[in-house]
Design an enzyme around this catalytic site. Sequence first.
Site, PDB file in Angstrom:
ATOM      1  N   GLU A 283       9.183   5.564   4.698  1.00 35.39           N
ATOM      2  CA  GLU A 283       8.713   4.192   4.469  1.00 35.39           C
ATOM      3  C   GLU A 283       9.375   3.183   5.411  1.00 35.39           C
ATOM      4  O   GLU A 283      10.212   2.356   4.993  1.00 35.39           O
ATOM      5  CB  GLU A 283       8.971   3.781   3.011  1.00 35.39           C
ATOM      6  CG  GLU A 283       8.140   4.533   2.034  1.00 35.39           C
ATOM      7  CD  GLU A 283       8.070   3.862   0.654  1.00 35.39           C
ATOM      8  OE1 GLU A 283       8.900   3.007   0.363  1.00 35.39           O
ATOM      9  OE2 GLU A 283       7.176   4.224  -0.116  1.00 35.39           O
TER      10      GLU A 283
ATOM     11  N   GLU B 100       3.464  10.092  -2.055  1.00 38.77           N
ATOM     12  CA  GLU B 100       4.175   9.674  -3.268  1.00 38.77           C
ATOM     13  C   GLU B 100       3.201   8.989  -4.220  1.00 38.77           C
ATOM     14  O   GLU B 100       2.450   8.121  -3.794  1.00 38.77           O
ATOM     15  CB  GLU B 100       5.338   8.731  -2.934  1.00 38.77           C
ATOM     16  CG  GLU B 100       6.450   9.397  -2.164  1.00 38.77           C
ATOM     17  CD  GLU B 100       7.609   8.477  -1.905  1.00 38.77           C
ATOM     18  OE1 GLU B 100       7.681   7.412  -2.553  1.00 38.77           O
ATOM     19  OE2 GLU B 100       8.438   8.785  -1.043  1.00 38.77           O
TER      20      GLU B 100
HETATM   21  C1  GLA Z   1       9.487   4.591  -2.493  1.00 38.42           C
HETATM   22  C2  GLA Z   1      10.423   5.597  -1.809  1.00 38.42           C
HETATM   23  C3  GLA Z   1      10.920   6.668  -2.739  1.00 38.42           C
HETATM   24  C4  GLA Z   1      11.281   6.103  -4.094  1.00 38.42           C
HETATM   25  C5  GLA Z   1      10.046   5.427  -4.682  1.00 38.42           C
HETATM   26  C6  GLA Z   1      10.311   4.881  -6.073  1.00 38.42           C
HETATM   27  O1  GLA Z   1       8.172   4.998  -2.364  1.00 38.42           O
HETATM   28  O2  GLA Z   1       9.769   6.250  -0.729  1.00 38.42           O
HETATM   29  O3  GLA Z   1      12.102   7.233  -2.144  1.00 38.42           O
HETATM   30  O4  GLA Z   1      12.304   5.154  -3.939  1.00 38.42           O
HETATM   31  O5  GLA Z   1       9.707   4.332  -3.836  1.00 38.42           O
HETATM   32  O6  GLA Z   1       9.125   4.312  -6.596  1.00 38.42           O
END
Ligand code: GLA
Length: 704
Positions: A177, A338
């Site tokens: 991210e 995710e």
């Molecule tokens: C982001 C991060 C993850 C985690 C999630 C929690 O997407 O990539 O590592 O912290 O948020 O919602």
Amino acid sequence: MSKPFLFLALLAGAFVSTGFAADPRGATEPRPIPPLMYGSAWYPEQWPEAEWDADLARMRAAGLNMVRIGEFAWSSLEPSEGRYELDWMERAVAAAARHGLVTIIGTPTDTPPAWMTTKYPEILRVAEDGARLQHGSRRHFSIGSEKYRVLCREMVDRLADRFGRNPNVVAWQIGNEYTEDSFDRESRERFHRWLEAKYGSLDALNTRWGTAYWSQTYTEWSQIPMTTGRANPGLLLEYKRFVTDTWRDFQRNQIEALRRRVDPRQLITTNLGGLGWANRFNRQHIAADLDVISWDEYLGSGWFDKTKNGTGHLDPLRSGATHDLVRGWKQKNFWVLEMPPGFVDWGSVSNSLDRGETRAMAWHAVGHGADCVAFWQWRSALNGQEQYHGSLVGPDGEPVPVYEEAVQAGAEFTRAGPVLAGTEPVSEVALIHDYDSRWAIDFNPFSQRYDQMQILIDYYRSLREATQAVDIVTPEMDLARYKLVVAPSLNVVSPALAGRLADFVRAGGHLVLGPRSGMKNESNALNRERQPGPLAPAVGGRVEQFYALLEDAPVSGPWGTGKATVWAERLDRLAPDAEVVLRFGAGNDWLAGHPAAIRRPLGKGVITYLGSVLDDTLMRRVALAWVKEADVASAVVSARAGVKVSRRVGGGREVYVITNFSTQAQEISLPGAMTDVLSGGSTTVARLPRYGVAVLSRETSSGK
Ligand code: GLA
């Protein structure tokens, strides 16, 4: 049924239903990427190795076929400088394979270890207020640091050497991210070099930025600030482009290391976060260097703040638009790396999704072109900043209630995977989402009521209801494949872009330019020609003046009757063959009687300029008119409110994924007898309870 028995039953079922028989030795031949990857983030470095098998067995029992590991593991992979510990990761990959799970490895560059930030503090990120970040969280690195690039390269080289031929590793995720840019000295110097390389001279920069204004004229490159505040529009836009190029360079540093060492079958991606629409940098440029683009789907405003229309539940319209935005960055299917198993821990109220909503959310993503859905995270972390976050098993490793929903989706994904393989959404309509234009308007919205993202979503909703698929693309992408291109808020229009768009129309395309289009040039300066700037000759008209509205203004004409709201532009028709299709009525003396929208045949196509934001009813009516005039295929399966219908096509078949996010059970008529992929048999109607899912397929005569 007792827990152990349930578990054994699930385990047995998994071996039958998930397609991959567990392989006690782990694969020796490269494992193919499952046609529909279904997985979870897993952090073996955070758990005793003796517990790995139980975790992996339960993942398997839920039908998972993939794990993603490593993206935060630098301190476990290199506990001290130059001492690499990769064996545990190899054992984790092998353990996953023994349970029939392929692995995606994340490069750990989102979290430089403490020994590194202590020895090389220059790699730490500096916030805009000058504060240098300390160790203890994540994303504390500077993307402008040359030393950090070297350190990242060394780590990725070793991971690539070790796992680049591993038959069970199917992909690499670069970092995690991409988020913050850095305002450290090195980044500042990098910015000045970037500007000098682009402009060649300060004279050129001063001219294009109009720096005579307020005596901003620069006489040294080092005088040019890095800022995100209210500043010269040219400077602000160039800074965003610089951040994009810097992230792209940061990413390329690792891609090059991987490409040199890993088997080409191992794909390279990154997981963009920020709820998809984040515009810290141009995400299409980031996606351009990757094999597949991925994003992390959370609910966005749903959990941030209920006052931002957040309901704490999936907004399927905005979610679908975001999936289509992500798919548009490469104009091909994507991965969701995710997705929350029930809830997060960072919401203003981190409420749980309803029972059945997580499974529906996963299928909704697949309908929009996701070929992977993975959860974050598998198991509740005992410590660290995310203890309360939703997971599939608790801190004890035992399933939590949402686990059963994951099991159902897992068995369905395994069953439907081969049917969906080779299919993708196919659209004849594209909405333009342009980062330069978005930034230019963000820098000075002129009206806080002008929410350009909501306006784009409103256009999207109207077009999506009229057709079965809408792509969302940047102007750089291939537009020739579309019959209709619609560009609300296309604020920055260069002569080159104007030429491409006019050529699209002349070749037979239908182009609709929406409000605020063509106001700026590529230096974010006002075009000398009135809007739509270099496209005015093609439109056969221009904007005499733009207005931020306090009261709605009536409009009527061949398109229908309704209101201009929030924003209105008074047009002037200049070409005799330009037709006024909406005209302002009485009420606003600046607008009354003047054109609000004009359309004009150009070459084999039609170009339209709509300078106002229309009320929802008229917007829907007008979008339907555009779709029909451009001969775009209409929606085959009608979507009722709350029922989301997506169509994927390929390999001589079409597959509809229908999800019911309405509060009532729904019955949807199909365009003929179709195979019910999830329950078998043939049907002509889909009967869905709330959060119900139907996956229906049939051969297509056209093959598309
Ligand atoms: C982001 C991060 C993850 C985690 C999630 C929690 O997407 O990539 O590592 O912290 O948020 O919602």
